[in-house]
Design an enzyme around this catalytic site. Structure first.
Site, PDB file in Angstrom:
ATOM      1  N   CYS A 111      18.896 -10.792  25.297  1.00 47.65           N
ATOM      2  CA  CYS A 111      18.914 -12.098  25.942  1.00 47.65           C
ATOM      3  C   CYS A 111      20.256 -12.829  25.923  1.00 47.65           C
ATOM      4  O   CYS A 111      21.160 -12.486  25.190  1.00 47.65           O
ATOM      5  CB  CYS A 111      17.890 -13.018  25.306  1.00 47.65           C
ATOM      6  SG  CYS A 111      16.343 -12.233  24.952  1.00 47.65           S
ATOM      7  N   ARG A 131      23.000  -9.608  30.208  1.00 51.44           N
ATOM      8  CA  ARG A 131      22.404  -9.418  28.880  1.00 51.44           C
ATOM      9  C   ARG A 131      20.890  -9.212  28.952  1.00 51.44           C
ATOM     10  O   ARG A 131      20.258  -8.833  27.963  1.00 51.44           O
ATOM     11  CB  ARG A 131      22.688 -10.641  27.997  1.00 51.44           C
ATOM     12  CG  ARG A 131      24.145 -10.915  27.783  1.00 51.44           C
ATOM     13  CD  ARG A 131      24.320 -12.185  26.996  1.00 51.44           C
ATOM     14  NE  ARG A 131      23.921 -12.003  25.623  1.00 51.44           N
ATOM     15  CZ  ARG A 131      24.728 -11.644  24.642  1.00 51.44           C
ATOM     16  NH1 ARG A 131      25.996 -11.417  24.895  1.00 51.44           N
ATOM     17  NH2 ARG A 131      24.290 -11.511  23.422  1.00 51.44           N
ATOM     18  N   TRP A 142      15.648 -10.375  27.958  1.00 52.43           N
ATOM     19  CA  TRP A 142      15.474  -8.918  28.042  1.00 52.43           C
ATOM     20  C   TRP A 142      14.351  -8.582  27.086  1.00 52.43           C
ATOM     21  O   TRP A 142      14.500  -8.710  25.874  1.00 52.43           O
ATOM     22  CB  TRP A 142      16.768  -8.223  27.630  1.00 52.43           C
ATOM     23  CG  TRP A 142      16.732  -6.737  27.780  1.00 52.43           C
ATOM     24  CD1 TRP A 142      17.106  -6.032  28.884  1.00 52.43           C
ATOM     25  CD2 TRP A 142      16.315  -5.772  26.807  1.00 52.43           C
ATOM     26  NE1 TRP A 142      16.939  -4.692  28.658  1.00 52.43           N
ATOM     27  CE2 TRP A 142      16.453  -4.492  27.399  1.00 52.43           C
ATOM     28  CE3 TRP A 142      15.831  -5.846  25.507  1.00 52.43           C
ATOM     29  CZ2 TRP A 142      16.134  -3.327  26.725  1.00 52.43           C
ATOM     30  CZ3 TRP A 142      15.507  -4.673  24.838  1.00 52.43           C
ATOM     31  CH2 TRP A 142      15.670  -3.432  25.447  1.00 52.43           C
ATOM     32  N   ASN A 175      17.628 -15.749  20.829  1.00 52.68           N
ATOM     33  CA  ASN A 175      18.082 -14.389  21.058  1.00 52.68           C
ATOM     34  C   ASN A 175      18.012 -13.689  19.707  1.00 52.68           C
ATOM     35  O   ASN A 175      18.681 -14.107  18.775  1.00 52.68           O
ATOM     36  CB  ASN A 175      19.515 -14.463  21.610  1.00 52.68           C
ATOM     37  CG  ASN A 175      20.237 -13.139  21.587  1.00 52.68           C
ATOM     38  OD1 ASN A 175      19.625 -12.089  21.426  1.00 52.68           O
ATOM     39  ND2 ASN A 175      21.544 -13.194  21.744  1.00 52.68           N
ATOM     40  N   GLY A 176      17.178 -12.658  19.595  1.00 56.87           N
ATOM     41  CA  GLY A 176      17.068 -11.970  18.307  1.00 56.87           C
ATOM     42  C   GLY A 176      15.646 -11.538  18.054  1.00 56.87           C
ATOM     43  O   GLY A 176      14.876 -11.329  18.995  1.00 56.87           O
ATOM     44  N   GLU A 194      29.119  11.684  29.304  1.00 57.77           N
ATOM     45  CA  GLU A 194      29.265  10.361  29.894  1.00 57.77           C
ATOM     46  C   GLU A 194      28.891  10.375  31.385  1.00 57.77           C
ATOM     47  O   GLU A 194      28.243   9.454  31.877  1.00 57.77           O
ATOM     48  CB  GLU A 194      30.703   9.850  29.674  1.00 57.77           C
ATOM     49  CG  GLU A 194      31.050   8.516  30.295  1.00 57.77           C
ATOM     50  CD  GLU A 194      30.151   7.353  29.871  1.00 57.77           C
ATOM     51  OE1 GLU A 194      29.364   7.498  28.922  1.00 57.77           O
ATOM     52  OE2 GLU A 194      30.226   6.301  30.529  1.00 57.77           O
ATOM     53  N   LYS A 216      25.990   8.019  32.914  1.00 58.64           N
ATOM     54  CA  LYS A 216      26.248   7.050  33.996  1.00 58.64           C
ATOM     55  C   LYS A 216      25.242   7.221  35.112  1.00 58.64           C
ATOM     56  O   LYS A 216      24.690   6.261  35.626  1.00 58.64           O
ATOM     57  CB  LYS A 216      27.630   7.289  34.578  1.00 58.64           C
ATOM     58  CG  LYS A 216      28.851   6.538  34.274  1.00 58.64           C
ATOM     59  CD  LYS A 216      28.906   5.147  33.856  1.00 58.64           C
ATOM     60  CE  LYS A 216      28.087   4.731  32.716  1.00 58.64           C
ATOM     61  NZ  LYS A 216      28.555   4.381  31.499  1.00 58.64           N
ATOM     62  N   GLU A 275      21.673   6.116  34.031  1.00 60.99           N
ATOM     63  CA  GLU A 275      21.579   4.664  33.810  1.00 60.99           C
ATOM     64  C   GLU A 275      21.377   3.894  35.110  1.00 60.99           C
ATOM     65  O   GLU A 275      20.584   2.973  35.162  1.00 60.99           O
ATOM     66  CB  GLU A 275      22.887   4.139  33.193  1.00 60.99           C
ATOM     67  CG  GLU A 275      22.981   4.275  31.702  1.00 60.99           C
ATOM     68  CD  GLU A 275      24.296   3.711  31.177  1.00 60.99           C
ATOM     69  OE1 GLU A 275      24.271   3.020  30.158  1.00 60.99           O
ATOM     70  OE2 GLU A 275      25.368   3.962  31.788  1.00 60.99           O
ATOM     71  N   HIS A 325      21.895  28.580  26.429  1.00 60.16           N
ATOM     72  CA  HIS A 325      20.881  28.421  25.382  1.00 60.16           C
ATOM     73  C   HIS A 325      19.767  27.467  25.795  1.00 60.16           C
ATOM     74  O   HIS A 325      19.179  26.818  24.950  1.00 60.16           O
ATOM     75  CB  HIS A 325      21.550  27.942  24.085  1.00 60.16           C
ATOM     76  CG  HIS A 325      22.589  28.903  23.594  1.00 60.16           C
ATOM     77  ND1 HIS A 325      22.276  30.115  23.046  1.00 60.16           N
ATOM     78  CD2 HIS A 325      23.937  28.838  23.623  1.00 60.16           C
ATOM     79  CE1 HIS A 325      23.401  30.760  22.749  1.00 60.16           C
ATOM     80  NE2 HIS A 325      24.415  30.000  23.090  1.00 60.16           N
ATOM     81  N   LYS A 382      23.327  -5.127  28.641  1.00 69.04           N
ATOM     82  CA  LYS A 382      24.705  -4.811  28.300  1.00 69.04           C
ATOM     83  C   LYS A 382      24.949  -4.887  26.803  1.00 69.04           C
ATOM     84  O   LYS A 382      25.692  -4.098  26.245  1.00 69.04           O
ATOM     85  CB  LYS A 382      25.620  -5.797  29.030  1.00 69.04           C
ATOM     86  CG  LYS A 382      27.077  -5.552  28.803  1.00 69.04           C
ATOM     87  CD  LYS A 382      27.712  -4.974  30.031  1.00 69.04           C
ATOM     88  CE  LYS A 382      29.078  -4.425  29.796  1.00 69.04           C
ATOM     89  NZ  LYS A 382      29.137  -2.986  30.075  1.00 69.04           N
TER      90      LYS A 382
HETATM   91  C1  G6P Z   1      24.105  -0.647  25.883  1.00 73.30           C
HETATM   92  C2  G6P Z   1      24.900  -0.674  27.168  1.00 73.30           C
HETATM   93  C3  G6P Z   1      25.875   0.502  27.204  1.00 73.30           C
HETATM   94  C4  G6P Z   1      26.745   0.490  25.965  1.00 73.30           C
HETATM   95  C5  G6P Z   1      25.926   0.458  24.674  1.00 73.30           C
HETATM   96  C6  G6P Z   1      26.787   0.205  23.450  1.00 73.30           C
HETATM   97  O1  G6P Z   1      23.252   0.442  25.884  1.00 73.30           O
HETATM   98  O2  G6P Z   1      24.037  -0.625  28.283  1.00 73.30           O
HETATM   99  O3  G6P Z   1      26.691   0.394  28.354  1.00 73.30           O
HETATM  100  O4  G6P Z   1      27.549   1.633  25.968  1.00 73.30           O
HETATM  101  O5  G6P Z   1      24.974  -0.596  24.736  1.00 73.30           O
HETATM  102  O6  G6P Z   1      27.355  -1.069  23.566  1.00 73.30           O
HETATM  103  P1  G6P Z   1      28.710  -1.527  22.887  1.00 73.30           P
HETATM  104  O7  G6P Z   1      28.886  -2.950  23.320  1.00 73.30           O
HETATM  105  O8  G6P Z   1      28.504  -1.398  21.404  1.00 73.30           O
HETATM  106  O9  G6P Z   1      29.794  -0.631  23.369  1.00 73.30           O
END
Ligand code: G6P
Length: 662
Positions: free
Chosen positions: A25, A50, A121, A147-148, A533, A537, A540, A556, A657
């Site tokens: 959040c 967020r 969120w 938030n928490g 990665e 991507k 996601e 494998h 995020k």
């Molecule tokens: C979330 C985000 C990712 C990010 C990860 C770690 O899952 O969606 O994009 O890589 O958190 O976040 P940080 O701020 O610790 O890099």
């Protein structure tokens, strides 16, 4: 039902009302002379990355504020009987995006110059109107955004229900509103003291905003575990989860520390105190961020903007740090600790998500160049698996936001064992940046798209600089090869510009593959983390299933999946020491009817061109720097495919995020 339970078990296991609401959040709160609703909604729009399940505002409305409009269906007066009080709390909240809330606020009559707001969120407690924040006490006079997570949710709920409180939502936040009310009612105490006492009963993490109709000129914020920043303007204050929601009003900010509470009183300024009531002084800083950095400009999405910003991001990341003429690397934050780091028996890097992939690249770089053993850990595993840690270990946290709960917990654990802790963060003033002994900022500018792109390349760039700096500190920098490496690093921004010129080709290629339902990504050596990665991507933001693998591991298991419907992305630079092995992997895919997309360098290779459906070329560079180039076409491909599939690129479903709960 037991046999079918694998198909869904939400209501059979526990009804939502018995489960705690966890949320990451975004919070924003305002106290000043302008209309709060406009400022709060604008702030929420900045914080929407967020969480975007629901949004809401609570505004203190004094009798002189109220206009003549009728209340809309969605907008409720939380204190219908004002029992003589001058002020009441007006609430407007909506499931869904902040845009829905903005419309609801426009059509309603939420007037007033002090208020709190929230974008949610949710992982528990469905994203409905009733679970949206703000939540109010039973008399509607106290409103809370949070938030928490309240960890003793069940115990508190039982206690409050035993006292006769009726729950109006499934959330843990509502409990905080009832608790404050309960403490305040019993002892007839001021809001500030009631919040303080109520919070002694709350276990877990909170970033909190509280208002009360009986004290209409007071705004309270408090934090433990979740970030809060106070913006200090001319006769106005903005309290928010991060700087992007503050910057439009003021650049002067104070970062609240864990355990801080701020009390803002209209006309009398603000005071920061500990949760025990001890007055504290916190430094006021000037924000470096610019408004332009948090706007999309001419780009369709933040993600595309952030991908295209990468040349400048790398320049900023290296600015003032790298001098390839003199062979100097200046990482000011690390300087006093370098000897300890090179003497360490090992470096442990903890991270989550994309940052974990950058950490893995860091392992390859530091071990290859500086020859110091490195272990990479998922922060969430590290914190709970009782790892063996020695005082001599160095524990590095890599985090774009600097707020990820698991990464932060990994750092706390390392500190308990007396390890040196190092932060590699993007967000200036973030908790990880402040909790670690030393660190290096990315200087990538705010990253708004939920899928991380420019922060990833900046993290790798920092890893390169650290690896080279450690090599230098060990006295191994005398060779011409060292300067050559620095020069190659300094030349990268222009090479990234060249990769970005391939956009059109990647777009066409994405068109061809946009309907695939599975992708496999393969890489070796420095490009193995890039394969991971690339796959992350794509899943996601486009919701296509994708897996990243070390190319040799394909045999494998994943090879069983390959058929004509399975595009396989192979990161196969031709001047890579593993080039021949990668070519064999490509043959193996082709032999099973798979289509290959190769990411290669500029070395001519007609055979590769002939065999692969697409070959995207990136400029040649040193082997250890390749990830900074090979990842760019993969970011672009994910972006284009997601956009073509009409996915919400910047705010992919279910993601957030900044993951401030575990
Ligand atoms: C979330 C985000 C990712 C990010 C990860 C770690 O899952 O969606 O994009 O890589 O958190 O976040 P940080 O701020 O610790 O890099």
């Amino acid at each position: 039902l037991q046999r079918l339970e694998y198909r869904g078990y939400d209501s059979a296991v526990a009804p939502p009302s018995t489960r705690a609401a966890k949320n990451m959040c975004g919070i924003v709160a305002y106290c000043g002379n302008a209309q709060a609703a406009d400022i709060l909604v604008a702030g929420l729009q900045r914080l929407e990355y967020r969480g975007y399940d629901s949004a809401g505002v609570a505004i203190i409305q004094k009798s002189e504020d109220s206009g003549g409009k009728q209340e809309s269906k969605r907008q409720k007066s939380a204190a219908p009987k004002a029992d003589g009080a001058e002020a009441k709390i007006k609430i407007c909240k909506q499931a869904g995006k902040v845009a829905n809330l903005a419309k609801a606020c426009e059509n309603s009559d939420v007037k007033g110059t002090l208020g709190i707001a929230h974008t949610r969120w949710a992982t528990h407690g469905p994203p409905t109107d009733r679970n949206s924040h703000p939540h109010v006490s039973c008399d509607g006079k106290i409103a809370v955004v949070h938030n928490g997570i309240v960890e003793n949710f069940a115990a508190l709920k039982t206690k409050l229900e035993g006292l006769g409180y009726k729950m109006a939502s499934d959330t843990d936040t509502e409990l905080i509103a009832h608790l404050i009310y309960d403490v305040r009612k019993k002892k007839a105490m001021p809001l500030e003291e009631a919040v303080r006492q109520a919070l002694t009963q709350v276990h877990g993490a909170f970033g909190l905003g509280v208002v009360c109709a009986d004290e209409p000129d007071i705004l309270i914020g408090a934090r433990r575990g979740s970030p809060l920043i106070l913006g200090i303007g001319d006769d106005e204050y903005v309290l928010a989860s991060d700087a992007s929601a503050v910057i439009e009003r003021t650049r002067r900010v104070t970062y609240l520390n864990d355990g801080d509470m701020v009390v803002i009183t209209r006309g009398a300024g603000y005071q920061i105190k500990s949760l025990d009531g001890v007055k504290l002084i916190r430094e006021v800083q000037e924000l470096e961020m610019s408004l332009q950095e948090i706007q999309k400009g001419e780009f369709k999405h933040f993600m595309l903007k952030e991908i295209c910003e990468q040349p400048e991001v790398l320049e900023n990341c290296m600015r003032g740090r790298l001098n390839h003429d003199t062979g100097d690397i200046n990482l000011g934050g690390l300087t006093p600790y370098l000897q300890r780091i090179i003497a360490a028996p090992r470096i442990i890097i903890c991270a989550c998500g994309t940052s974990w992939h950058a950490a893995l690249t860091g392992e390859y770089m530091i071990e290859n160049l500086a020859k110091i053993p490195v272990e990479v850990e998922y922060a969430s595993e590290f914190r709970y698996r009782n790892p063996v840690l020695y005082k001599s270990d160095v524990v590095v946290a890599v985090s774009q936001s600097g707020e990820t709960a698991d990464t932060l917990a990994a750092i706390s654990l390392a500190k308990k064992h007396g390890c040196l802790t190092v932060g590699i963060c993007n967000t200036v003033g973030s908790t990880i940046a402040r909790e670690t002994d030393c660190g290096v900022y990315l200087h990538a500018g705010p990253e708004i798209g939920v899928a991380s792109t420019k922060a990833f390349t900046a993290q790798i760039c920092v890893m390169c600089m650290i690896a080279l700096k450690l090599l230098k500190e060990k006295g191994d920098d005398s060779t011409a090869d060292f300067k050559k490496k620095l020069k190659a690093l300094a030349a990268l921004p222009d090479k990234v510009r060249k990769v970005l010129e391939e956009k059109e080709k990647v777009l066409n290629m994405s068109r061809v593959f946009r309907y695939a339902s599975n992708f496999l990504y393969l890489g070796r050596g420095f490009n193995f983390p890039v394969a991971l990665e690339g796959a992350l991507k794509l899943k996601e933001i486009s919701y296509i299933h994708a897996e990243g693998y070390p190319a040799a591991e394909m045999k494998h298991g994943p090879i069983a999946l390959i058929d004509q419907f399975m595009p396989v992305v192979v990161i196969a630079p031709c001047n890579d020491p593993n080039a021949e092995k990668l070519q064999s992997n490509i043959e193996e895919v082709l032999a099973r009817g798979g289509s290959v997309i190769a990411i290669s360098d500029e070395t001519k290779n007609e055979d590769l061109e002939r065999k692969c459906e697409y070959v995207v070329h990136v400029p040649n560079t040193e082997e250890f720097l390749m990830p900074l180039l090979t990842v760019i076409p993969l970011q672009l491909m994910s972006y284009y495919i997601a956009d073509m599939r009409q996915c919400n690129v910047d705010q992919p479903r279910n993601l957030a995020k900044s993951v401030t709960v575990e």
